[in-house]
Write an enzyme that holds these catalytic residues in place. Sequence first.
Site, mmCIF file in Angstrom:
data_model
loop_
_atom_site.group_PDB
_atom_site.id
_atom_site.type_symbol
_atom_site.label_atom_id
_atom_site.label_comp_id
_atom_site.label_asym_id
_atom_site.label_seq_id
_atom_site.Cartn_x
_atom_site.Cartn_y
_atom_site.Cartn_z
ATOM 1 N N GLY A 198 0.827 -1.204 0.000
ATOM 2 C CA GLY A 198 0.000 0.000 0.000
ATOM 3 C C GLY A 198 0.861 1.253 0.000
ATOM 4 C CB SER A 199 0.072 4.629 1.242
ATOM 5 O OG SER A 199 -1.118 4.719 0.484
ATOM 6 C CB VAL A 200 4.715 1.798 3.434
ATOM 7 C CG1 VAL A 200 3.880 1.887 4.698
ATOM 8 C CG2 VAL A 200 4.643 0.412 2.831
ATOM 9 C CE LYS B 87 -0.013 6.588 -1.959
ATOM 10 N NZ LYS B 87 -1.216 7.114 -1.289
#
Length: 482
Positions: A216-218, A220
């Site tokens: 997921g967003s980690v 990013k």
Amino acid sequence: MNAPLRRVAISVLVLFTLLIVNVNYIQVVRSEELRGDAGNRRVIIEEYERQRGSIVVDGTEVALSTETDGDLTFLRQYPAGPLYAAVTGYYSYLYGASGIERAENDVLTGDDARLFTQRLSDILTGRNPSGGDVVLTLDAEVQEAAMAGLEGVTGAVVALDPDNGAILAMASTPTYDPNLLSSHDSAAIRDYAAELEAADRDPRLNRAISDNYPPGSVFKVVVSAAALASGDYTPDTVIPAPDLLTLPGTSTTLENFGGSRCAAGEAQPLIDALTISCNTAFALLGIEVGEDALREMAEAFGMDGEGLEIPLETAGSSIGDIESDAALGQSSIGQRDVRMTPLQAAMVAAAVANDGTLMTPYLVDQLRAPDLTVLEQTNPEEFSQPVSPEVAAQLTEMMVSVVAEGSGRAARIPGIEVAGKTGTAQVSEDVADHTWFIGFAPADDPQIAVAVFVANGGGTGGDVSAPIARSVMQAYLEGQGD
């Protein structure tokens, strides 16, 4: 000799020759393989005649052997049982060995070539032979905090010293009691093994390293690193952040978490996009940066699909195949085929914390002979330098904003600046999301980097995983002040 007898004689000769060849093949070619087989009970029973060395954490034996009056001379015991099970593994005369018990078996049994002189001395003096000790890098207080944080959920925590790569905590849940697999009661061992086999999620699996998951967003943070390293972006560069994004060449739309709006004007500075974890902004950013630059950056952080030996063997992490810009957009928010182990996620945080230099993670600090002489001391090694100190400083600024003002507020520690990034990864319909948090503290003088993964925990990384990370970091920092 008539023909039938001749054929029988030739057949017997051929079979006898094959038997001799097979015996020699087993004894010469496969001898080491069979001897090293974790399930070879003859070797294990022989090893039970010697006192196996200890596995040590902070000066305390977390695995040790005590003498008994039974047929097997020594009993393997784990005083802290489930607390360290993911790392120590078990040592069972029915099921062999796992974890450090297996990875460092030669030292623990005394069979390591470096212990030859010690073995010879034992023979000449009539002393009972014994194995050497394995001293781990784990910090007992950090390990306890990690396991306490994971109570009641399925997941993993990895904490690293970013300066040298030493693993301070490696926790995995659900856990199990290795004492019950290492007893001398065959029936009880089988019953407990059957109980573990029947569990919905196998407690013997070390989820910190043995499998990988959508981050997921980690992820990013990796996308941000690629953008900043290109020289075309700074934390203040304004990037598109639409409410809804139609992925290139498709009719598939991508929205932000909960259908929320990232910015009133559908554009915002990069630092703000990371702070609130804007999906549409990062999908477009990844497409703009390009697959080659993104893949190169991910591999520099260790996401090359290859596992490590720490000395436990780990699964690989990678961004997977990317066949189009639409796939690149989805990958840039840590979905599609992107996969990370919790160890890899901690490595990303540690590299940023260490001015852009990633140190090779390791779990064994020392190997010691029975007389406590040091056989081997691990020397920290640089794994790679994914980003420059300047880019690392920019990433730190952005990750501090995530915790101070954005989705990572639950990781805040009073009086200490924390840098971090949350992640919430979709798995499939009707299945609760995975939640993540990666970070380090203090942000201006990093001493610990951490990754927290909760499988199908529901909620978000900010409300599920970030509080666990806070307690783990806090335990270490308070311990350093003692």
